[in-house]
Design a protein around this motif. Structure first.
Motif, short mmCIF file in Angstrom:
data_model
loop_
_atom_site.label_atom_id
_atom_site.label_comp_id
_atom_site.label_asym_id
_atom_site.label_seq_id
_atom_site.Cartn_x
_atom_site.Cartn_y
_atom_site.Cartn_z
N TYR A 146 12.20 30.74 3.43
CA TYR A 146 11.57 29.68 2.64
C TYR A 146 12.10 28.28 2.93
O TYR A 146 11.66 27.30 2.33
CB TYR A 146 11.74 29.98 1.14
CG TYR A 146 11.29 31.36 0.75
CD1 TYR A 146 9.97 31.77 0.94
CD2 TYR A 146 12.18 32.29 0.23
CE1 TYR A 146 9.55 33.04 0.62
CE2 TYR A 146 11.77 33.57 -0.10
CZ TYR A 146 10.46 33.94 0.10
OH TYR A 146 10.06 35.21 -0.22
N ASP A 160 16.33 44.53 -4.25
CA ASP A 160 16.07 45.51 -3.18
C ASP A 160 17.07 45.35 -2.03
O ASP A 160 17.56 46.34 -1.49
CB ASP A 160 14.65 45.33 -2.61
CG ASP A 160 13.58 45.76 -3.60
OD1 ASP A 160 13.94 46.45 -4.59
OD2 ASP A 160 12.40 45.41 -3.40
N ASP A 198 9.23 38.10 -8.48
CA ASP A 198 9.12 38.82 -7.20
C ASP A 198 10.36 38.59 -6.35
O ASP A 198 10.87 39.51 -5.70
CB ASP A 198 7.88 38.35 -6.42
CG ASP A 198 6.59 38.78 -7.08
OD1 ASP A 198 6.64 39.67 -7.96
OD2 ASP A 198 5.52 38.24 -6.73
N TRP A 199 10.82 37.35 -6.33
CA TRP A 199 12.00 37.03 -5.49
C TRP A 199 13.25 37.72 -6.02
O TRP A 199 14.08 38.19 -5.25
CB TRP A 199 12.21 35.52 -5.41
CG TRP A 199 11.15 34.84 -4.60
CD1 TRP A 199 10.55 35.34 -3.48
CD2 TRP A 199 10.55 33.60 -4.85
NE1 TRP A 199 9.61 34.46 -3.02
CE2 TRP A 199 9.59 33.38 -3.84
CE3 TRP A 199 10.72 32.62 -5.83
CZ2 TRP A 199 8.80 32.25 -3.78
CZ3 TRP A 199 9.94 31.49 -5.77
CH2 TRP A 199 9.00 31.30 -4.75
N LYS A 204 5.81 34.38 -11.93
CA LYS A 204 5.61 35.64 -11.20
C LYS A 204 6.33 35.59 -9.85
O LYS A 204 6.95 36.57 -9.42
CB LYS A 204 4.09 35.84 -11.01
CG LYS A 204 3.68 36.95 -10.06
CD LYS A 204 3.74 38.29 -10.73
CE LYS A 204 3.10 39.40 -9.90
NZ LYS A 204 3.77 39.70 -8.65
N PRO A 250 11.10 27.69 -5.07
CA PRO A 250 10.48 26.69 -4.19
C PRO A 250 9.13 26.17 -4.69
O PRO A 250 8.62 25.21 -4.15
CB PRO A 250 10.30 27.43 -2.86
CG PRO A 250 10.88 28.77 -3.04
CD PRO A 250 11.04 29.03 -4.49
N ASP A 291 13.12 41.12 -4.96
CA ASP A 291 13.45 41.17 -3.54
C ASP A 291 14.98 41.15 -3.35
O ASP A 291 15.53 41.89 -2.52
CB ASP A 291 12.81 39.96 -2.84
CG ASP A 291 12.50 40.24 -1.37
OD1 ASP A 291 12.49 41.42 -0.99
OD2 ASP A 291 12.25 39.28 -0.63
#
Lengths: 160, 191
Positions: free
Chosen positions: A87, A68, A61-62, A57, A44, A65
């Protein structure tokens, strides 16, 4: 003594193998699993970059995520829905076929259909004009007003 | 002499006259093209609009990372500083410590700081808050609705709302001392 040591080592090795097998069978998400979901999403913050190939970065991170969430048993659809909630729909690589975004899908089809109809009508019009020009009758008596005919006759009589 | 009765319309005229379907088709096509152009124009205008910087501050409700629900319009009578940030944003790191220090300095003087976490993951956002010891209100911008209402162009971006709920100033980029104090003091002086 040596025999005991060998047996102990074998037991330890076997336990490691069991752990590895259990780990492999537990469905822990691989990078392929993560990318399968990530390629259905877009970053995004960096325009026009699919999440699976984005190296910022934020994208890392996404993807972490996603991993996870897959690891705790979420399905691909659940992860994607979570990203949309979080988002907005703009993260979707493929706009949804419902609501306002459905216009994105059916408007081009409708536009092309209407365009084809209009084109067909124009071609028909041209064809009709062409046919009319070809078949246009040469001047017939009925096309000449009576007063003009009378005048012509008078002129002809004068000449003769 | 041959007499021919004249018909009101010749056969050729009949053939070239557009039928009602054709006329309707043309109108539909015209309306469709006009609609698409209007839609495109609206998109271009919207994209070129900068952040909101005057008038009543767009209201929003934020659920904070610790589960509290905060509504901007319920904070009337206080000066509100709304800061958009993300853990992956480098300039946000530059101003994080300064924002927290300023908040601590003004928290008992009718000033509220709200951190709006934009397109970030919960995990990384919480790490960021812990890293900088941030204690003011903070929560994720779910669906980026708040960012859209304020038409932010990037982060960090900060908006100042006066006691009457009016947007009085905004800044794109990180703050450096004493910018925050100057702007807050100005708004605090007003009745």
């Amino acid at each position: 003594m040596t025999r005991k040591l060998i047996l102990s080592l074998l037991a330890i090795a076997a336990s490691f193998m069991v752990v590895a097998v259990v780990y492999a069978q537990s469905g822990y998400p691989t990078d392929d699993d993560v990318n399968r979901v990530a390629k259905q999403l877009y970053c995004p913050v960096c325009p026009n970059t699919p999440l699976d190939v984005c190296e910022t970065k934020a994208c890392q991170d996404w993807r972490a995520d996603i991993k996870d969430k897959l690891a705790v048993g979420w399905t691909d659809e659940q992860v994607i829905e979570y990203f949309v909630q979080r988002y907005g729909e703009r993260v979707l690589a493929e706009p949804r076929r419902s609501g306002f975004t459905s216009f994105v899908w059916f408007l081009p089809v409708v536009s092309v259909a209407i365009g084809l109809v209009v084109l067909a009508q124009i071609l028909r019009g041209w064809k009709a004009k062409h046919r009319a020009a070809v078949a246009a009758p040469t001047a017939q008596a009925g096309d000449i007003p009576p007063e003009v005919l009378q005048r012509l006759e008078k002129e002809l009589k004068k000449i003769s | 002499m041959e007499t021919v009765t004249q018909t009101p319309t010749s056969a050729a005229d009949e053939r070239v006259r557009p039928n009602p379907w054709m006329r309707a088709g043309r109108w539909i096509a015209f309306l469709l093209v006009a609609g698409l152009i209007a839609l495109l124009a609206w998109g271009v205008v919207k994209a070129n609009n900068g952040p909101v910087n005057s008038g009543l501050a767009p209201d929003f409700t934020l659920t904070t990372f610790d589960g509290r629900v905060i509504t901007l319009s319920q904070l009337r009578g206080q000066v509100v500083v709304v800061n958009f940030w993300a853990s992956w944003c480098v300039p946000c790191r530059q101003e994080a410590d300064y924002l927290e220090r300023t908040w601590r300095q003004y928290q008992d003087r009718g000033v509220v700081f709200i951190g709006v976490n934009w397109v970030d993951t919960d995990k990384e956002a919480r790490v960021f808050l812990d890293e900088f010891g941030i204690t003011y209100i903070n929560g994720p911008d779910l669906g980026t609705r708040i960012a859209q209402a304020y038409r932010i162009r990037g982060i960090p971006e900060t908006f100042f709302v006066d006691k009457a709920g009016q947007l009085r100033a905004m800044k794109i980029g990180p703050f450096a001392p004493p910018e925050l104090e100057n702007r807050i003091d100005e708004l605090l002086k007003e009745q």
